[in-house]
Design a protein around this motif. Sequence first.
Motif, PDB file in Angstrom:
ATOM      1  N   LEU A 256      32.533 106.120 112.712  1.00  0.00           N
ATOM      2  CA  LEU A 256      31.912 104.886 112.242  1.00  0.00           C
ATOM      3  C   LEU A 256      31.053 105.144 111.004  1.00  0.00           C
ATOM      4  N   VAL A 257      30.369 106.273 110.983  1.00  0.00           N
ATOM      5  CA  VAL A 257      29.583 106.633 109.803  1.00  0.00           C
ATOM      6  C   VAL A 257      30.502 106.839 108.604  1.00  0.00           C
ATOM      7  N   ARG A 258      31.572 107.582 108.810  1.00  0.00           N
ATOM      8  CA  ARG A 258      32.538 107.833 107.731  1.00  0.00           C
ATOM      9  C   ARG A 258      33.094 106.522 107.196  1.00  0.00           C
ATOM     10  N   HIS A 259      33.443 105.622 108.098  1.00  0.00           N
ATOM     11  CA  HIS A 259      34.007 104.334 107.708  1.00  0.00           C
ATOM     12  C   HIS A 259      32.998 103.523 106.898  1.00  0.00           C
ATOM     13  N   ALA A 260      31.761 103.468 107.365  1.00  0.00           N
ATOM     14  CA  ALA A 260      30.745 102.649 106.699  1.00  0.00           C
ATOM     15  C   ALA A 260      30.377 103.203 105.326  1.00  0.00           C
ATOM     16  N   MET A 261      30.348 104.529 105.184  1.00  0.00           N
ATOM     17  CA  MET A 261      29.881 105.129 103.942  1.00  0.00           C
ATOM     18  C   MET A 261      30.975 105.278 102.896  1.00  0.00           C
ATOM     19  N   HIS A 262      32.209 104.940 103.267  1.00  0.00           N
ATOM     20  CA  HIS A 262      33.317 105.031 102.310  1.00  0.00           C
ATOM     21  C   HIS A 262      34.024 103.691 102.142  1.00  0.00           C
ATOM     22  N   GLY A 263      33.298 102.619 102.365  1.00  0.00           N
ATOM     23  CA  GLY A 263      33.851 101.301 102.105  1.00  0.00           C
ATOM     24  C   GLY A 263      35.033 100.924 102.957  1.00  0.00           C
ATOM     25  N   GLY A 264      35.074 101.401 104.200  1.00  0.00           N
ATOM     26  CA  GLY A 264      36.168 101.047 105.096  1.00  0.00           C
ATOM     27  C   GLY A 264      37.348 101.979 105.041  1.00  0.00           C
TER      28      GLY A 264
ATOM     29  N   GLU B 243      26.019 111.621 103.917  1.00  0.00           N
ATOM     30  CA  GLU B 243      26.942 111.510 105.051  1.00  0.00           C
ATOM     31  C   GLU B 243      26.833 112.731 105.956  1.00  0.00           C
ATOM     32  N   GLN B 244      26.811 113.917 105.352  1.00  0.00           N
ATOM     33  CA  GLN B 244      26.675 115.138 106.143  1.00  0.00           C
ATOM     34  C   GLN B 244      25.363 115.152 106.917  1.00  0.00           C
ATOM     35  N   SER B 245      24.312 114.610 106.327  1.00  0.00           N
ATOM     36  CA  SER B 245      23.009 114.578 107.002  1.00  0.00           C
ATOM     37  C   SER B 245      23.061 113.713 108.261  1.00  0.00           C
TER      38      SER B 245
END
Length: 534
Positions: A297-305, A316-318
Amino acid sequence: MLVGLGLAISFGLMNVTNLAHGEFVTVGAFAVYFVQSMGGSFWLGLVAAPIAGAVIGCILEFAIIRHLYSRPVSTVLATWGVSLILQQGLELIFGLGAKPVTPPIEGTLDLFFTVYPAYRLILIGIAMLTLLGVILLISRTSFGLDIRTVIQNREMAEGVGINTRRTYAIAFTFGAAIAGLLLMHMAFDSGWTTILLGAAAIVPALATRWRVYPVLGWISVGAVIAVLGRVAFDPTIVGAGFLSTTPVFNWLLPGYGVPALAFGFAAWQLARTTNGRPRLAMEAAAALFALLTLAILVRHAMHGGVIDTGAMTLAEQSIYTLIAIGAGAILVAIDMRSPSSVLRYGSMAIGVISVGFIVIRHFVVLNPLFTDESTGRIPVFNLLFLAYLLPAVAAGGLALYARDKRPKWYAQMLAVVAAALAFAYATLSVRRLFKGEFIGLWSGLGQLETYTYSALWLVIGVALLSAGVWLKSQVLRIASAALIAIAVLKVFIFDMSELEGVLRALSFIGLGAVLIGIGLFYQRLLTRAAKENG
């Protein structure tokens, strides 16, 4: 679910780790394709699929598996070899590329705001009927009684006249036939497949309330393996083109979250009935999918879907690091209430992995000092706060919490990393104070900035010393000594050559004052210790 059912029969009964099980699924799929390519119907292919799987399974059991029942490592190697042979054999016979299979029923149905092909509902029904049939076979037939007897005690089963070799052969062939029935490739483009596979783990776990058969636990474990295969094939659950860009509330949440909840419930249920290795496996799966849910979910949110493209940023890594540290603390807390080796070693593994990510990615690969990444325009709540201060607090808190609950080295490791993160935050914040949003190393050093580092490091060294004495932590005291030693070297080697005038004098004056203070502090500690001993 069917993949798990077949694996449960072979592994739960015979302790055979069949690495060629996926190829049995492929054999069944190609059987349907072959029947349709020869002019037959889908339903004829559906009959041919389990027969093809059963034939291959019977040959494999007769030629290889029955000679390796007491040698599990050899079984793994042998079935791996069979897997390679089947893969290349199917490639030689049918060629490369996807093969079309015509569904038996056209049309779609709208279920829960999702367009769902009607034929997949039929496959789900077939899977549920197969599971029900296997449960009835195991619990209501004489052959099922033979299977349960062999699982409990093979020697005793042979003593009462049960032909264990025949039981093994039939069970392995049956498991291969179920794999051939699966045709999982026809369901790999639907989010409901993942959700239903995960939820299916609950059914055999609940069945242990009425019949305490160990094989039921392994069926739940098989569902875990099936879900892992599903998300490995398509991490987006429904395909990248159909995944919504809405943060959190999209297919990823139920696609990963529902299996996590289902596996956790199955573990809880198995702990109250059969217990044993299936319960530990389900606990591990629940923890894994809970972490995967948050991370994806973090990956999805931080990369615009979009979750499968784009380089990872320090922010993101943090977040991943904070999630992992938090998960480690949660596993420790759960383990204290309900002791489990999976939770114990899992919590420590997560802690070690978190430390590895911090050392490699926070300090080196993604460090804005080396990448010159923007640290943000806000003075305090910026990238440095997220990437260094928050993980420092989290790691330090976990070190304190795990101090008397985990091995000494584990708490010490976390304490050292927390101190290093705090040191990095303070140092990089000074750098940002002088350089602004971008703090790349190649922008040089000024004299005032150079002096500030010396003063800061000496202050941090004294703070670590005080914390080490207060917490009775030898690791923190050693860290303070190391940092003060580095500051001393910096003053004598770097400051002496780079600083001039007042700043140079202040650097040496500050160093002298700190050394005097440390000497007096330790003298006071030694005097107090002598009085207590006297």
